[in-house]
Design a protein around this motif. Sequence first.
Motif, PDB file in Angstrom:
ATOM      1  N   VAL A  12     -13.385   9.846   0.926  1.00 36.68           N
ATOM      2  CA  VAL A  12     -11.971  10.133   1.161  1.00 36.68           C
ATOM      3  C   VAL A  12     -11.730  11.639   1.153  1.00 36.68           C
ATOM      4  N   MET A  13     -12.285  12.311   0.153  1.00 34.43           N
ATOM      5  CA  MET A  13     -12.073  13.755   0.059  1.00 34.43           C
ATOM      6  C   MET A  13     -12.689  14.481   1.244  1.00 34.43           C
ATOM      7  N   MET A  42      -8.429   2.505  -6.469  1.00 34.91           N
ATOM      8  CA  MET A  42      -8.621   1.167  -5.905  1.00 34.91           C
ATOM      9  C   MET A  42     -10.101   0.817  -5.836  1.00 34.91           C
ATOM     10  N   GLU A  43     -10.915   1.761  -5.402  1.00 38.44           N
ATOM     11  CA  GLU A  43     -12.351   1.500  -5.304  1.00 38.44           C
ATOM     12  C   GLU A  43     -12.986   1.358  -6.682  1.00 38.44           C
ATOM     13  N   ALA A  44     -12.535   2.163  -7.652  1.00 37.01           N
ATOM     14  CA  ALA A  44     -13.098   2.076  -9.000  1.00 37.01           C
ATOM     15  C   ALA A  44     -12.857   0.700  -9.605  1.00 37.01           C
ATOM     16  N   TYR A  45     -11.652   0.160  -9.434  1.00 36.71           N
ATOM     17  CA  TYR A  45     -11.366  -1.159  -9.983  1.00 36.71           C
ATOM     18  C   TYR A  45     -12.027  -2.262  -9.167  1.00 36.71           C
ATOM     19  N   ALA A  46     -12.165  -2.056  -7.872  1.00 39.62           N
ATOM     20  CA  ALA A  46     -12.887  -3.041  -7.061  1.00 39.62           C
ATOM     21  C   ALA A  46     -14.356  -3.093  -7.470  1.00 39.62           C
ATOM     22  N   ARG A  47     -14.933  -1.949  -7.806  1.00 41.60           N
ATOM     23  CA  ARG A  47     -16.330  -1.920  -8.254  1.00 41.60           C
ATOM     24  C   ARG A  47     -16.506  -2.642  -9.581  1.00 41.60           C
ATOM     25  N   LYS A  48     -15.480  -2.671 -10.410  1.00 45.83           N
ATOM     26  CA  LYS A  48     -15.572  -3.356 -11.689  1.00 45.83           C
ATOM     27  C   LYS A  48     -15.350  -4.856 -11.556  1.00 45.83           C
ATOM     28  N   SER A  49     -14.584  -5.272 -10.564  1.00 47.95           N
ATOM     29  CA  SER A  49     -14.218  -6.685 -10.469  1.00 47.95           C
ATOM     30  C   SER A  49     -15.049  -7.458  -9.460  1.00 47.95           C
ATOM     31  N   CYS A  50     -15.474  -6.811  -8.397  1.00 51.02           N
ATOM     32  CA  CYS A  50     -16.212  -7.516  -7.348  1.00 51.02           C
ATOM     33  C   CYS A  50     -17.688  -7.609  -7.711  1.00 51.02           C
ATOM     34  N   PHE A  82       0.829  -1.204   0.000  1.00 43.28           N
ATOM     35  CA  PHE A  82       0.000   0.000   0.000  1.00 43.28           C
ATOM     36  C   PHE A  82       0.866   1.259   0.000  1.00 43.28           C
ATOM     37  N   THR A  83       1.948   1.240   0.767  1.00 42.75           N
ATOM     38  CA  THR A  83       2.851   2.398   0.790  1.00 42.75           C
ATOM     39  C   THR A  83       3.462   2.636  -0.582  1.00 42.75           C
ATOM     40  N   SER A  84       3.837   1.545  -1.254  1.00 46.68           N
ATOM     41  CA  SER A  84       4.397   1.678  -2.598  1.00 46.68           C
ATOM     42  C   SER A  84       3.371   2.244  -3.568  1.00 46.68           C
ATOM     43  N   VAL A  85       2.137   1.743  -3.484  1.00 43.33           N
ATOM     44  CA  VAL A  85       1.076   2.242  -4.364  1.00 43.33           C
ATOM     45  C   VAL A  85       0.777   3.709  -4.059  1.00 43.33           C
ATOM     46  N   LEU A  86       0.800   4.057  -2.770  1.00 37.69           N
ATOM     47  CA  LEU A  86       0.547   5.447  -2.389  1.00 37.69           C
ATOM     48  C   LEU A  86       1.595   6.375  -2.987  1.00 37.69           C
ATOM     49  N   PHE A  87       2.855   6.000  -2.881  1.00 39.43           N
ATOM     50  CA  PHE A  87       3.900   6.862  -3.430  1.00 39.43           C
ATOM     51  C   PHE A  87       3.838   6.905  -4.956  1.00 39.43           C
ATOM     52  N   ASN A  88       3.381   5.805  -5.567  1.00 35.97           N
ATOM     53  CA  ASN A  88       3.172   5.836  -7.015  1.00 35.97           C
ATOM     54  C   ASN A  88       1.995   6.721  -7.410  1.00 35.97           C
ATOM     55  N   VAL A 134      -3.370  14.470  -1.987  1.00 38.60           N
ATOM     56  CA  VAL A 134      -3.831  14.147  -3.344  1.00 38.60           C
ATOM     57  C   VAL A 134      -3.396  12.741  -3.736  1.00 38.60           C
ATOM     58  N   GLY A 135      -2.258  12.283  -3.208  1.00 37.72           N
ATOM     59  CA  GLY A 135      -1.854  10.903  -3.454  1.00 37.72           C
ATOM     60  C   GLY A 135      -2.813   9.910  -2.824  1.00 37.72           C
ATOM     61  N   LEU A 136      -3.241  10.182  -1.599  1.00 40.34           N
ATOM     62  CA  LEU A 136      -4.218   9.311  -0.937  1.00 40.34           C
ATOM     63  C   LEU A 136      -5.541   9.286  -1.701  1.00 40.34           C
ATOM     64  N   GLN A 137      -5.980  10.437  -2.155  1.00 44.49           N
ATOM     65  CA  GLN A 137      -7.238  10.475  -2.905  1.00 44.49           C
ATOM     66  C   GLN A 137      -7.135   9.659  -4.188  1.00 44.49           C
ATOM     67  N   SER A 138      -6.068   9.854  -4.939  1.00 38.15           N
ATOM     68  CA  SER A 138      -5.895   9.087  -6.175  1.00 38.15           C
ATOM     69  C   SER A 138      -5.820   7.598  -5.882  1.00 38.15           C
ATOM     70  N   CYS A 139      -5.081   7.237  -4.850  1.00 36.87           N
ATOM     71  CA  CYS A 139      -4.909   5.830  -4.498  1.00 36.87           C
ATOM     72  C   CYS A 139      -6.238   5.183  -4.130  1.00 36.87           C
ATOM     73  N   PHE A 140      -6.966   5.773  -3.206  1.00 43.37           N
ATOM     74  CA  PHE A 140      -8.209   5.168  -2.727  1.00 43.37           C
ATOM     75  C   PHE A 140      -9.292   5.160  -3.802  1.00 43.37           C
TER      76      PHE A 140
END
Length: 340
Positions: free
Chosen positions: A256-257, A301-309, A144-150, A292-298
């Motif tokens: 999140v925002m 993640m939620e957008a892709y979870a909504r597509k896959s779950c 998660f830390t790696s994804v956050l920094f990305n 802004v990194g946290l917002q993009s990350c979360f």
Amino acid sequence: MFYIVLFLVLPCREIVKHQLAIASSFIVLLEQLRQLMKTHSFVRENIENIRSQCHLISESKTNDNTNLVEITCPDFSHYLYFLFAPTLIYRDKYPRNAVIHWDYVLQMFGQVIAAIFYVYYVVVRFCIPTFANLNQNQITLSIFTSVLFNSIMPGSLFLLLGFYGFLHCWLNAFAEMLRFADRMFYKDWWNSTSFAAYYRTWNIVVHDWLYAYIYKEVFALIGETNRVIPAIAVVLLSATFHEYVMIFSLGFFYPVMFVLFAIVGMCFFFFLPRNKGVLYNILVWAFLLIGVGLQSCFYFMEAYARKSCPANDTFWDKLVPRSIVCRVSLPSAKLLHLDL
């Protein structure tokens, strides 16, 4: 109040009904809020004048005065100009320039288009490769830390491109076309040494509206003795409508925002020392980039979870983030894409 309800309900109803894409929903919601704020300003700036005229008419009727006072409303041309002018505060007259520089208008609109394409490039190049193959079952603190920094770099670009594309290019283009002379749409927010200064200088157009119709009115209602409550009201209202736009544009509830803006941001607003110096400016930038990194990350993640779950038809499925409760592996990136 009726017009406020209409502005808030009807666009959202159409967005949900027609399942508009993210970008289309975002445009509709921002235009909805713009029209709502402009309409409220027009009503508030003219209501006292109309009430005073009605009072004079009632007095003249009581005194049997034959010289009745007629109610005069603003010219429609003034209201029409206000609808397109890059301001949210209604005035009968604004400072105007003498000529229109059409080359400057084309330059500004060209940069808006370039900013939009750059946002799309950032999403495709940096965001989708990061989140499309992210396995929800294997998310650890280090991952998660790696994804956050990305996510910090794309989130920072979204922030800067949104600022430059809209607050600078878009508003200046309309100001030039309408010969609107007041071009103070923002101040030097990048030099802010506190979040209080950042909130006041980031978006002068919205800040002036919030100050005129929220801060000053709440300040007057509580007896003009406490400045903290009006400031809290402004931050909460602004955070609520920011989250409102995110909910209906993305199509899911994930505050999140609101948490970062209304809770974390308010703590920084009131409790961080308001000292001048490079160190405090660095701290503001650091917290801003992490935010802004946290917002993009979360959100990704939620957008892709909504597509896959798999979805269920319960009410709680609309409120509970699937990226937290749904522990399934995401399909290949070729099967997933964000509908922009």
